[in-house]
Design a protein around this motif. Structure first.
Motif, PDB file in Angstrom:
ATOM      1  N   TYR B  19       0.785  -1.232   0.000  1.00 45.78           N
ATOM      2  CA  TYR B  19       0.000   0.000   0.000  1.00 45.78           C
ATOM      3  C   TYR B  19       0.814   1.277   0.000  1.00 45.78           C
ATOM      4  O   TYR B  19       0.318   2.316  -0.423  1.00 45.78           O
ATOM      5  CB  TYR B  19      -1.011  -0.027   1.148  1.00 45.78           C
ATOM      6  N   THR B 147     -15.257 -18.408 -13.622  1.00 47.24           N
ATOM      7  CA  THR B 147     -16.032 -17.841 -12.517  1.00 47.24           C
ATOM      8  C   THR B 147     -17.407 -18.494 -12.436  1.00 47.24           C
ATOM      9  O   THR B 147     -17.864 -18.874 -11.354  1.00 47.24           O
ATOM     10  CB  THR B 147     -16.196 -16.317 -12.720  1.00 47.24           C
ATOM     11  N   LEU B 191     -18.018  -8.463 -14.200  1.00 46.20           N
ATOM     12  CA  LEU B 191     -17.157  -7.437 -13.592  1.00 46.20           C
ATOM     13  C   LEU B 191     -15.688  -7.729 -13.872  1.00 46.20           C
ATOM     14  O   LEU B 191     -14.910  -6.825 -14.197  1.00 46.20           O
ATOM     15  CB  LEU B 191     -17.363  -7.410 -12.079  1.00 46.20           C
ATOM     16  N   LEU B 192     -15.347  -9.014 -13.768  1.00 46.76           N
ATOM     17  CA  LEU B 192     -13.964  -9.405 -14.017  1.00 46.76           C
ATOM     18  C   LEU B 192     -13.593  -9.108 -15.474  1.00 46.76           C
ATOM     19  O   LEU B 192     -12.546  -8.524 -15.755  1.00 46.76           O
ATOM     20  CB  LEU B 192     -13.809 -10.892 -13.701  1.00 46.76           C
ATOM     21  N   THR B 195     -13.218  -5.329 -15.980  1.00 43.86           N
ATOM     22  CA  THR B 195     -11.974  -4.814 -15.405  1.00 43.86           C
ATOM     23  C   THR B 195     -10.772  -5.241 -16.236  1.00 43.86           C
ATOM     24  O   THR B 195      -9.878  -4.443 -16.509  1.00 43.86           O
ATOM     25  CB  THR B 195     -11.790  -5.338 -13.973  1.00 43.86           C
ATOM     26  N   ASP B 199      -8.245  -2.769 -18.286  1.00 39.65           N
ATOM     27  CA  ASP B 199      -6.891  -2.710 -17.758  1.00 39.65           C
ATOM     28  C   ASP B 199      -5.847  -3.239 -18.720  1.00 39.65           C
ATOM     29  O   ASP B 199      -4.664  -2.996 -18.546  1.00 39.65           O
ATOM     30  CB  ASP B 199      -6.867  -3.533 -16.462  1.00 39.65           C
ATOM     31  N   LEU B 238      -8.531   5.711 -11.524  1.00 44.69           N
ATOM     32  CA  LEU B 238      -8.654   4.284 -11.845  1.00 44.69           C
ATOM     33  C   LEU B 238      -8.718   3.440 -10.579  1.00 44.69           C
ATOM     34  O   LEU B 238      -9.490   2.488 -10.484  1.00 44.69           O
ATOM     35  CB  LEU B 238      -7.460   3.830 -12.694  1.00 44.69           C
ATOM     36  N   LEU B 239      -7.884   3.815  -9.581  1.00 39.94           N
ATOM     37  CA  LEU B 239      -7.899   3.080  -8.311  1.00 39.94           C
ATOM     38  C   LEU B 239      -9.275   3.151  -7.672  1.00 39.94           C
ATOM     39  O   LEU B 239      -9.774   2.152  -7.153  1.00 39.94           O
ATOM     40  CB  LEU B 239      -6.870   3.680  -7.348  1.00 39.94           C
ATOM     41  N   THR B 242     -11.552   0.769  -9.509  1.00 41.87           N
ATOM     42  CA  THR B 242     -11.253  -0.625  -9.178  1.00 41.87           C
ATOM     43  C   THR B 242     -11.742  -0.960  -7.785  1.00 41.87           C
ATOM     44  O   THR B 242     -12.326  -2.022  -7.563  1.00 41.87           O
ATOM     45  CB  THR B 242      -9.735  -0.891  -9.163  1.00 41.87           C
ATOM     46  N   PHE B 243     -11.475  -0.057  -6.842  1.00 42.70           N
ATOM     47  CA  PHE B 243     -11.837  -0.322  -5.465  1.00 42.70           C
ATOM     48  C   PHE B 243     -13.345  -0.542  -5.357  1.00 42.70           C
ATOM     49  O   PHE B 243     -13.799  -1.502  -4.731  1.00 42.70           O
ATOM     50  CB  PHE B 243     -11.389   0.840  -4.578  1.00 42.70           C
ATOM     51  N   VAL B 246     -14.216  -3.945  -6.762  1.00 43.91           N
ATOM     52  CA  VAL B 246     -13.845  -5.050  -5.878  1.00 43.91           C
ATOM     53  C   VAL B 246     -14.867  -5.192  -4.765  1.00 43.91           C
ATOM     54  O   VAL B 246     -15.371  -6.286  -4.497  1.00 43.91           O
ATOM     55  CB  VAL B 246     -12.444  -4.835  -5.260  1.00 43.91           C
ATOM     56  N   VAL B 247     -15.218  -4.067  -4.141  1.00 41.18           N
ATOM     57  CA  VAL B 247     -16.186  -4.120  -3.049  1.00 41.18           C
ATOM     58  C   VAL B 247     -17.505  -4.689  -3.561  1.00 41.18           C
ATOM     59  O   VAL B 247     -18.088  -5.588  -2.953  1.00 41.18           O
ATOM     60  CB  VAL B 247     -16.385  -2.717  -2.433  1.00 41.18           C
ATOM     61  N   SER B 249     -18.050  -6.672  -6.137  1.00 40.03           N
ATOM     62  CA  SER B 249     -17.996  -8.089  -6.491  1.00 40.03           C
ATOM     63  C   SER B 249     -17.885  -8.957  -5.241  1.00 40.03           C
ATOM     64  O   SER B 249     -18.401 -10.071  -5.213  1.00 40.03           O
ATOM     65  CB  SER B 249     -16.843  -8.361  -7.457  1.00 40.03           C
ATOM     66  N   GLN B 250     -17.222  -8.429  -4.208  1.00 41.64           N
ATOM     67  CA  GLN B 250     -17.153  -9.189  -2.957  1.00 41.64           C
ATOM     68  C   GLN B 250     -18.539  -9.345  -2.344  1.00 41.64           C
ATOM     69  O   GLN B 250     -18.909 -10.402  -1.866  1.00 41.64           O
ATOM     70  CB  GLN B 250     -16.234  -8.479  -1.953  1.00 41.64           C
ATOM     71  N   ARG B 254     -20.543 -12.923  -1.784  1.00 44.74           N
ATOM     72  CA  ARG B 254     -21.041 -13.374  -0.488  1.00 44.74           C
ATOM     73  C   ARG B 254     -22.554 -13.567  -0.504  1.00 44.74           C
ATOM     74  O   ARG B 254     -23.095 -14.345   0.261  1.00 44.74           O
ATOM     75  CB  ARG B 254     -20.647 -12.352   0.587  1.00 44.74           C
TER      76      ARG B 254
END
Lengths: 313, 257
Positions: B19, B147, B191-192, B195, B199, B238-239, B242-243, B246-247, B249-250, B254
């Protein structure tokens, strides 16, 4: 909607309706082809055929317009045996092996810690590993490029500590390539090792300790063999892309840190000689196949092979 | 029994290693200094420059155009492929199919890029947005298939059989039972794919032609030839994207497990 309901009502009272899923073999065969054919054709056309084409074009001469000439030649293969190419191949190999070794050394303790953490911490730590995993590759390489820059913070800290002189260059050498490659591939190695460690029964190491093993012995003789499959996966997901690295040596390696990938790109974009690029690529294909075949054989010995996605979340 | 502290220390260092570069990059994007060595106060000047750059907007347009169409096509192909692999997994056809799907996951990107370039040159296909689209679908399909396959392995096929017993046609049972149950996997795969397409640099670099510059290609040339700190600002955006992905897709992964 309505139409569908009517149809199903009709079929419910149809005594001649065939039993579901006990379809006759020809229908089953047809259904299989129907769902298989689209990807099968696509991937044959854009993966299998192009890969074979590389091996064909490696034996064709170049034409002066950057295309592929007529006839056949061994010149491109002969050009591989020059000392310069061999030196690049050797450097590609050791940089990749070193990157793999360092990544594993860092990932094993990290994967172990995540697997043993409480559920709350485990989810947090996994999230922290997954975010860089998804983050733009170029952005991460660029971040290191500015960190290692002569005016950048790393240089200033090291200088203040008296570790490097004022004219030391941190960028444009093989060490910078290894550092940035470890940085980029680390999430990919932590995840499979974590996945294996999570399934590991830690009572086994405790038993080993009870029977008199020292902590390191229990770790080396019980835990490491227990997560063998995860380790093999981790080796693959770092070694293979390392061998094919191109952007990292290009952006932080300089001329002294060039790898096979850079040579391939130079043949394509600078020299516009596709057959020479094909010959180099063929070498890379073979270099990648060797560890892949090795690991697949080892993995087949221990259960079925699900390498990348089978174990990543 | 006391556990060694060593693994925890290594993990903490690894997280810092992950990080620190990202934090410095984000901080620098708000730093007006041209050579970001000293902090000169908070500023949005690089973001403004970024929004005023026509090349960035053109590259963004190409990137999104490709990503959206690639996602649409690869989700359909990938889901069908996953179904085929799962349902008919034992047949010889599916073993070859699996090898084909597996290949883009393990082959280094540069090899995929160069082999596709050679195929396009040999076939006389002009390089441009269309070739980038074809190349991206080729690797995205595999990721979507894997996936969705993961989701299928948890799926209980007796529900589909129950639907068929109750009179649903094959198409109805797929549309009303199977696909809704697989939806989290399909969305995660989409989503994958999105991304990965946004990218991708290496493969795009080989198969792009004039007028098909994507965002990563633009970033690369900004890094390579005189890097204005605009890249810091672009990277930060971009970060953030992405962030969020990720959130999201997580949460999906779940959901309903």
């Amino acid at each position: 909607m309505d139409d569908g309901r009517r149809k199903s009502e009709k079929s419910r009272f149809d005594p001649l309706r065939k039993a579901p899923f006990r379809l006759d073999p020809i229908f089953r065969r047809k259904a299989e082809w129907l769902v298989t054919l689209p990807t099968f054709l696509w991937l044959t056309l854009f993966v299998a055929v192009p890969t074979l084409l590389v091996f064909v074009i490696a034996f064709r001469p170049a034409n002066p317009y950057g295309g592929i000439g007529a006839g056949w030649t061994l010149d491109n293969v002969r050009a591989l045996a020059t000392p310069a190419t061999l030196a690049i191949a050797w450097r590609t190999l050791w940089i990749s092996l070193l990157t793999t070794a360092i990544s594993l050394l860092l990932s094993i303790p990290a994967g172990y810690t995540i697997a043993r953490a409480s559920e709350r911490w485990r989810n947090r730590l996994l999230m922290l590993v997954i975010v860089p995993f998804w983050t733009s590759f170029l952005v991460r390489v660029f971040a290191w490029r500015s960190l290692l820059h002569p005016e950048g913070p790393v240089k200033r800290v090291l200088e203040a500590l008296g570790l490097v002189g004022p004219d030391a260059t941190l960028l444009y050498n093989p060490a910078a390539v290894v550092l940035v490659m470890v940085y980029t591939f680390l999430p990919f190695t932590i995840l499979p090792i974590y996945a294996a460690a999570e399934k590991f029964d830690f009572r086994l190491t405790e038993a080993a300790r009870d029977l008199g093993a020292r902590p390191f012995q229990a770790f080396r003789k019980v835990f490491l063999p227990g997560i063998r499959r995860g380790l093999l996966t981790a080796v693959l997901v770092v070694l293979i892309p390392s061998l094919g690295s191109y952007i990292i040596p290009d952006l932080v390696g300089g001329p002294g840190g060039e790898m096979l990938g850079n040579k391939i790109a130079q043949r394509v974009f600078t020299d516009r000689n596709l057959p020479l690029a094909a010959a180099l690529s063929a070498v890379l294909v073979l270099a990648v196949l060797a560890p892949l075949a090795g690991v697949l054989v080892l993995q087949r010995k221990s259960k079925k092979a699900d390498i990348i996605m089978g174990e990543a979340p | 029994m006391r556990r060694s502290r060593f693994p925890v220390v290594v993990t903490a260092l690894v997280m810092a290693f992950f990080y620190l570069p990202i934090f410095i990059l984000v901080a620098n994007s708000f730093n007006p200094a041209r050579f970001s060595s000293r902090w000169q106060g908070f500023s949005l000047v690089w973001y403004r420059r970024l929004f005023e750059s026509p090349e960035i907007w053109a590259a963004l347009k190409n990137t999104l155009l490709i990503a959206v169409s690639v996602t649409a096509v690869s989700v359909v192909l990938g889901t069908a492929a996953a179904y085929a692999l799962h349902r008919y997994g034992q047949s010889r056809l599916q073993r070859v199919h699996y090898t084909l799907i597996y290949q883009p996951l393990v082959v280094p990107e540069i090899l995929m890029g160069i082999s596709l370039l050679m195929a396009f040159v040999a076939a006389g296909v002009p390089l441009g947005l269309f070739t980038v689209f074809l190349a991206h679908v080729t690797f995205c399909v595999s990721f979507v298939a894997m996936t969705v396959l993961g989701r299928l392995q948890d799926f209980d096929f007796s529900i589909v059989e129950a639907a068929r017993d109750l009179g649903a046609s094959p198409w109805q049972s797929a549309r009303k039972v199977l696909i809704p149950a697989l939806m989290p996997g399909i969305v995660a795969g989409a989503l994958l794919a999105f991304t990965l397409s946004i990218d991708d640099f290496v493969i795009t670099f080989f198969v792009a032609g004039p007028g098909s510059t994507t965002l990563p290609l633009r970033i690369y040339s900004m890094i390579k030839y005189g890097a204005p700190p605009m890249i810091n600002a672009l990277s930060t955006l971009l970060l953030a994207v992405t962030f969020t992905a990720v959130v999201a897709s997580q949460r999906l992964a779940r959901a309903k497990r």
